[in-house]
Design an enzyme around this catalytic site. Structure first.
Site, PDB file in Angstrom:
ATOM      1  N   GLY B 200      64.842  50.336  -2.454  1.00  0.00           N
ATOM      2  CA  GLY B 200      66.149  50.894  -2.812  1.00  0.00           C
ATOM      3  C   GLY B 200      67.060  49.928  -3.519  1.00  0.00           C
ATOM      4  N   LEU B 226      61.093  57.400  -3.270  1.00  0.00           N
ATOM      5  CA  LEU B 226      61.660  56.202  -3.910  1.00  0.00           C
ATOM      6  C   LEU B 226      60.854  54.932  -3.590  1.00  0.00           C
ATOM      7  CD1 LEU B 226      64.039  55.083  -5.599  1.00  0.00           C
ATOM      8  CD2 LEU B 226      65.206  54.627  -3.433  1.00  0.00           C
ATOM      9  N   ASP B 227      60.436  54.232  -4.636  1.00  0.00           N
ATOM     10  CA  ASP B 227      59.747  52.936  -4.510  1.00  0.00           C
ATOM     11  C   ASP B 227      58.498  53.008  -3.632  1.00  0.00           C
ATOM     12  OD1 ASP B 227      61.746  51.807  -6.091  1.00  0.00           O
ATOM     13  OD2 ASP B 227      62.981  51.278  -4.377  1.00  0.00           O
ATOM     14  N   ALA B 228      57.901  54.185  -3.565  1.00  0.00           N
ATOM     15  CA  ALA B 228      56.747  54.356  -2.691  1.00  0.00           C
ATOM     16  C   ALA B 228      55.482  54.758  -3.448  1.00  0.00           C
ATOM     17  CB  ALA B 228      57.064  55.390  -1.613  1.00  0.00           C
TER      18      ALA B 228
END
Lengths: 283, 283, 283, 283
Positions: B200, B226-228
């Site tokens: 994040g 998100l960011d995964a």
């Protein structure tokens, strides 16, 4: 069931992989690993194929004979091996025993699939380590005068136990050509510098004098020329003006262990092909 | 002559490589590169085969049809591509332009074999960089209210130029699901932390607060979460108590450039296979 | 002659170093090492001063009393120590003994200037290693029910031998608050991940599942909150899709040894200052 | 308010830091940074002290005079500088412009606190880059015959603008002794190898031929002897048999940029002390 491993080099040409994989498929083998590399400068093809022998229709002895037709067609140099064909390794070690300890501990832990029938010592430190772990050890008092005689005795021991891998774990004697001839690409040395920098004696002293900001270690196969054989692995660690020569040696020891152990592992897993004094590592 | 590249995944089974390489050999292709990987947990086979089309007896359109029999037999998912089929890439960039500069310079130097028809800007900094290099640029004033509308306009631009790779070079807006759906595994993001740590916003602030001794950067494909998404590449650099937050950001910029450029390169060379939210990098 | 070491933190102000160095000079000490750091966010000054006691005009007992005036003036928190004041360290170890081996070998080699009066074992593997090297060992059968009782017995052993450093070398039990209270910033743990990623159990399994391209290890002081204490050192190694979970564990072991040994070394050399759940490493 | 910076070397002796810090305290300075190092082989003391000039009771001109008594007492070599005394740097660059680009972008971004009045070009590529960023540039056509004449013209330009740092950013001409004499420890070169390995021309070709597993880059001050000056910084990247010579060059470029930019930064921040053909980096 064990795997068979073929390491092959030949001039590059159409159809090599097709012929290789057909051969394995035809006799009902399942390829578990296939790596290849082409050196476009010399137009040379390299491959490592590993397949499971479960239900393979050729027995081990029949493989080379049946494979030779393909090999001849493509002018292949090849070596065939089997994962249950355990390599007999001997460690040559002297005063500094950190690499010897590291190898023994990895061996005990099962990291190296290898036999370690004995250790060659030229210093009481090494002898002591071998004894801690109940590993047979032969200690030689070696000097400039008797070194060829000692080599012969060592060689006799090696032959007797069918040794096919020698690891020089900070061994401090240079081996003779005659000795090396018996173990082409089968002697792994650890040199405590980032080769080709700081060849020969006292590489840490040389590095310290030059004021480098990084030190290294290099594992390589031993050839006639000192520290000039095919490089298998290298690694480095940062140093600064704060590091004394003693610090360099301490930090370097950790490097040496890692770099040597990776070379041993790759060799044992038949992942190394040597050509042109370089290595292809099929990792 | 260009090369053809097949990226394949299927259940592991005997004969896959034999069938693939026979197919290429039969039509007179020369394999220049073959990499494979087996995931034993899911018994899945992956491969990337690249062969030269010189004297290949099938033309490009005929390949899929002729290959489909093998593909069906082995239940393969495959994608076929050609090295002269240049990808149309667009960079989305905002206030921080170091990654944008890096990409443009590599592109200008010929490191990336790619078309870069235009740049999407949401900040004057990005617009300015594009103009320095005479690259068309579309600047959007984006905010929380208009973001879906802006996305639609962006999408229209992308569709018009057949864009098939989006690089988020420190782009500061989260893309909607609808947008992502159009570019599955075709949006590469750079996240300025060592994922999954510090997901994040403000990862450097998070890293500084935690007192880590190493910071990182991660390039990954964008997914809904998100960011995964699947991680393509990561790298790190050491930091110490002497490094202020500003130092972390400065050091991190160098990382971000390297990590993002490697991901772009591998993507452009069709070296990435995605499965199970992970990547296989055939490098 | 041994050195004295002062570790100091206080609000930053003019004259700190002048007063400190005058104090040492006045009593005829020679500063061998001076490191300082200012945290501008909290306006805190940190320093580590080491000076030789040869011909120093105060004896050891007199130093704190004479120094206290300066300390009070500057509202210093300080700790005074001497390089011949050897720390009594105990290693807690369980099934995986690679870190234990590593520590013992560095200890035997003289890399760690420390006493190692005994080892706390909760697994026969650890007991065996201790016995190989003739180091006293206390083996406990620990389980969820008896763990507090066992901790008390361990504590008694530690108190008896004046232990002032505990190293958790892949120890598998979480220590209670009461236990930790006895050893504030004196328990070093090795966590086999790149914290704060993959806290808790099975970090390699977590890393494998996430598909990271780099794995790490972290040494930190133990606090109440699991894996959240001040980080002392971290390091990493690259992994790829080819690496199985087993490979991750193997590669990680080498990391764990290095990262833990660096933390121990810095602690023994009084190079670590803890503040704000972070560390200043005066290396 | 700016800071003053003292870089000092002298024979080690009791009282150096006391005298230095008293001097600063006496005139009401606040030390922001103090680093010291002792080389025990030569018994040499090195330090870098940085203090804020706010309310400092000596003006800049008075400092050396007042400090000289201490300096004489301790036989110090010292240099005094001020953080608002901006260095005038010139970049010499030729065909390969990646380092030049990198320096300009860091400069534009504010990473380097420096003046960059012009660029010396000996290749149209460099001239072009300078023009993109509107930086004055002088292009010379240099060859073996006219090189000393060109050097003189360059020198005149440098003198005129009070240049006190020259960065050779893949500059391809060896500088004459006369030229170097004008800029002792003020010319930073980037060599594209891990020195002392692969000195001179074509280091990547040399590295490729030797089959190394790691390549490096080295920034150093230029001395009379080629690639033998004091090393400032080094870094490395892994390569494998898969990497062609072209790959080595590509990977190396990223290294060169990083290693050169770190050297420039440290130089600009007066963090480098040279002695015995080595560097102390007070970072």
């Amino acid at each position: 069931m064990p795997n068979a491993i073929l390491l092959i080099s030949c001039p590059d040409k159409k159809g090599i992989i097709a012929n290789l994989s057909n051969f394995i498929y035809k006799y009902n083998g399942n390829i578990e690993n296939l790596d290849q590399h082409i050196d476009y400068e010399t137009n040379t093809f390299f491959t490592r194929i590993e397949w499971n022998l479960k239900n393979f229709k050729l027995n081990r002895e029949e493989i080379p004979k049946n494979f030779s037709k393909i090999a001849n067609n493509f002018k292949m140099k090849f070596s065939l091996d089997f994962t249950d064909n355990i390599i007999n390794m001997v460690v040559f070690s002297s005063k500094f025993t950190h690499c010897l300890y590291d190898i023994i501990l990895r061996y005990k832990e099962g990291q190296f699939k290898v036999n370690l029938p004995f250790i060659i010592s030229i210093h009481p430190n090494t002898t002591k380590v071998a004894k801690i772990f109940d590993i047979p050890v032969f200690e030689f008092k070696i000097n400039d005068k008797n070194r060829l005689k000692v080599e012969k005795e060592q060689l006799a021991l090696l032959k007797k136990e069918n040794i096919n891998l020698i690891v020089l774990a900070r061994y401090t004697r240079i081996l003779s050509k005659q000795f090396i001839n018996n173990f082409k690409n089968k002697i792994i040395n650890i040199h405590h510098s980032f080769l080709p920098a700081f060849i020969g004696n006292n590489p840490y002293e040389q590095a310290y004098a030059r004021g480098v900001k990084i030190i290294g270690a290099t594992s390589h196969y031993v050839t006639y020329k000192l520290d000039a054989g095919p490089i298998i692995e290298q690694d480095i660690i940062r140093v600064s003006h704060k590091d004394t020569l003693k610090d360099l040696k301490r930090k370097g020891k950790d490097l040496e262990k890692l770099v040597l152990s990776r070379a041993i592992r790759w060799h044992l897993e038949r992942k190394i092909l040597v050509y042109n004094n370089k290595t292809v590592i099929f990792d």
